[in-house]
Motif scaffolding. Sequence first.
Motif, short mmCIF file in Angstrom:
data_model
loop_
_atom_site.label_atom_id
_atom_site.label_comp_id
_atom_site.label_asym_id
_atom_site.label_seq_id
_atom_site.Cartn_x
_atom_site.Cartn_y
_atom_site.Cartn_z
N UNK A 224 0.79 -1.22 0.00
CA UNK A 224 0.00 0.00 0.00
C UNK A 224 0.83 1.28 0.00
N UNK A 225 2.14 1.14 -0.01
CA UNK A 225 2.99 2.32 -0.03
C UNK A 225 2.94 3.14 1.25
N UNK A 226 2.58 2.49 2.35
CA UNK A 226 2.48 3.17 3.64
C UNK A 226 3.82 3.08 4.35
N UNK A 227 4.28 4.22 4.85
CA UNK A 227 5.56 4.29 5.56
C UNK A 227 5.32 4.16 7.06
N UNK A 228 5.70 3.01 7.62
CA UNK A 228 5.43 2.72 9.03
C UNK A 228 6.71 2.75 9.85
N UNK A 229 6.67 3.51 10.92
CA UNK A 229 7.75 3.52 11.90
C UNK A 229 7.53 2.36 12.87
N UNK A 230 8.59 1.68 13.27
CA UNK A 230 8.48 0.56 14.21
C UNK A 230 9.36 0.83 15.43
N UNK A 231 8.75 0.76 16.60
CA UNK A 231 9.46 0.96 17.86
C UNK A 231 9.35 -0.29 18.71
N UNK A 232 10.47 -0.76 19.23
CA UNK A 232 10.50 -1.85 20.21
C UNK A 232 10.44 -1.22 21.60
N UNK A 233 9.29 -1.34 22.25
CA UNK A 233 9.13 -0.78 23.60
C UNK A 233 9.30 -1.93 24.60
N UNK A 234 10.54 -2.37 24.74
CA UNK A 234 10.83 -3.52 25.60
C UNK A 234 10.52 -3.25 27.07
N UNK A 235 10.61 -2.00 27.50
CA UNK A 235 10.27 -1.65 28.87
C UNK A 235 8.89 -1.00 28.90
N UNK A 236 7.97 -1.61 29.62
CA UNK A 236 6.62 -1.06 29.75
C UNK A 236 6.53 -0.09 30.93
N UNK A 237 7.38 -0.31 31.90
CA UNK A 237 7.44 0.59 33.05
C UNK A 237 8.87 0.62 33.55
N UNK A 238 9.52 1.78 33.61
CA UNK A 238 9.02 3.09 33.19
C UNK A 238 8.92 3.18 31.66
N UNK A 239 7.85 3.79 31.20
CA UNK A 239 7.57 3.92 29.78
C UNK A 239 8.39 5.06 29.18
N UNK A 240 8.88 4.86 27.96
CA UNK A 240 9.64 5.91 27.27
C UNK A 240 8.65 6.91 26.65
N UNK A 241 8.16 7.81 27.48
CA UNK A 241 7.13 8.75 27.05
C UNK A 241 7.65 9.70 25.98
N UNK A 242 8.87 10.14 26.10
CA UNK A 242 9.44 11.07 25.13
C UNK A 242 9.44 10.48 23.72
N UNK A 243 9.84 9.22 23.60
CA UNK A 243 9.89 8.58 22.28
C UNK A 243 8.49 8.40 21.70
N UNK A 244 7.53 8.04 22.54
CA UNK A 244 6.15 7.85 22.08
C UNK A 244 5.54 9.16 21.61
N UNK A 245 5.72 10.21 22.40
CA UNK A 245 5.14 11.51 22.03
C UNK A 245 5.79 12.08 20.77
N UNK A 246 7.07 11.81 20.59
CA UNK A 246 7.76 12.25 19.37
C UNK A 246 7.16 11.52 18.16
N UNK A 247 6.94 10.22 18.30
CA UNK A 247 6.36 9.44 17.20
C UNK A 247 4.93 9.89 16.91
N UNK A 248 4.17 10.18 17.95
CA UNK A 248 2.79 10.64 17.77
C UNK A 248 2.76 11.95 17.01
N UNK A 249 3.67 12.86 17.36
CA UNK A 249 3.71 14.17 16.71
C UNK A 249 4.14 14.06 15.25
N UNK A 250 5.05 13.14 14.95
CA UNK A 250 5.62 13.05 13.61
C UNK A 250 4.83 12.16 12.65
N UNK A 251 4.12 11.16 13.18
CA UNK A 251 3.38 10.26 12.29
C UNK A 251 1.86 10.43 12.42
#
Length: 322
Positions: A224-251
């Motif tokens: 489908x020509x969709x560009x998907x970012x993939x993140x390995x969130x191996x730690x659920x707690x503490x959560x990497x909030x900065x990385x998630x919010x950056x991905x949310x803003x950019x994608x």
Amino acid sequence: MSFQVIGKHEKDARANRDGYVDAMLGIMENDKTVAHVDCDLMGCINSGKLLKAFPERTFNAGIAEQNAMGVAAGMAATGMKVFVHSFGCFASRRMFDQAFLSAGYSELPVHVIGSDPGVTAAFNGATHMPFEDCALYMTIPNAVVIDSCDYVQTKSLTEQLAGCDSPSYMRLIRKDCVQVYDDGSQFEIGKGVTLRDGKDVTVIASGILVDEALKAAELLSQVQGISARVIDMHTWKPLDEELILKAAAETGCIVTAENHQVSCGLGSAVANLLTQKSLVPLERIGIQNRFGQVGPQPFLMEQYNLTARDIAAAAVLALSRK
């Protein structure tokens, strides 16, 4: 933190459990305060190697998980750093009261290893298939919760846990697993890993669904020509909030993928963050309010919609909601 992605979607010749045991052999050699407690499952996780090498600091508590946690917490109270293992169902549901009070409330470095999480329990069936193990440990204040994906990551994160003063829970598949990372890759607790860049949608996965997420990204790109970012969130707690919010803003939209109940795991943790700080569309792949069942892992992944195709379909839906 440094890593190299393999990207071949091939099984590792090494068992994932040996990532833990091989790390512990080095840790226990260099630190005489580290001990391992098992629940009559040394043959299942290969921790018999630890008993042979360090008989004075490796203990079999038998089929008595609650007592094993009490023993581990008691040892930790004397200054030891203690790792305790059982199947994920017993390491969570059965020993949780002791884990919460004796380790968590007492702020002791007891590191629980839960093997065969979710559908990886396969033929052991519903009674041995924990879909809520991480959820329990995430309720312990200041606890660390990890879902590792392969031998290399398990080894690295075990080494990290040896220096962690907080109680923790790490779930891991025992045997066959796809090798995601090249040997020598290193990881940091609480820091997710961006495996593939993308601009249209972000897939946040952990454990056995990391490789499925990578395959889903390839499928989305090719079909489908969709560009998907993939993140390995191996730690659920503490959560990497900065990385998630950056991905949310950019994608602009996110899909989570986990071998766990979505209502109380990685998906819910990401949802909690997004409702507070970034209202972007979110779709969650995982166990949808169901119990486990008997079957081979590939069959179960189909039954519970945990495949690359399911992740790709969720990504398309998330995109439509932008």
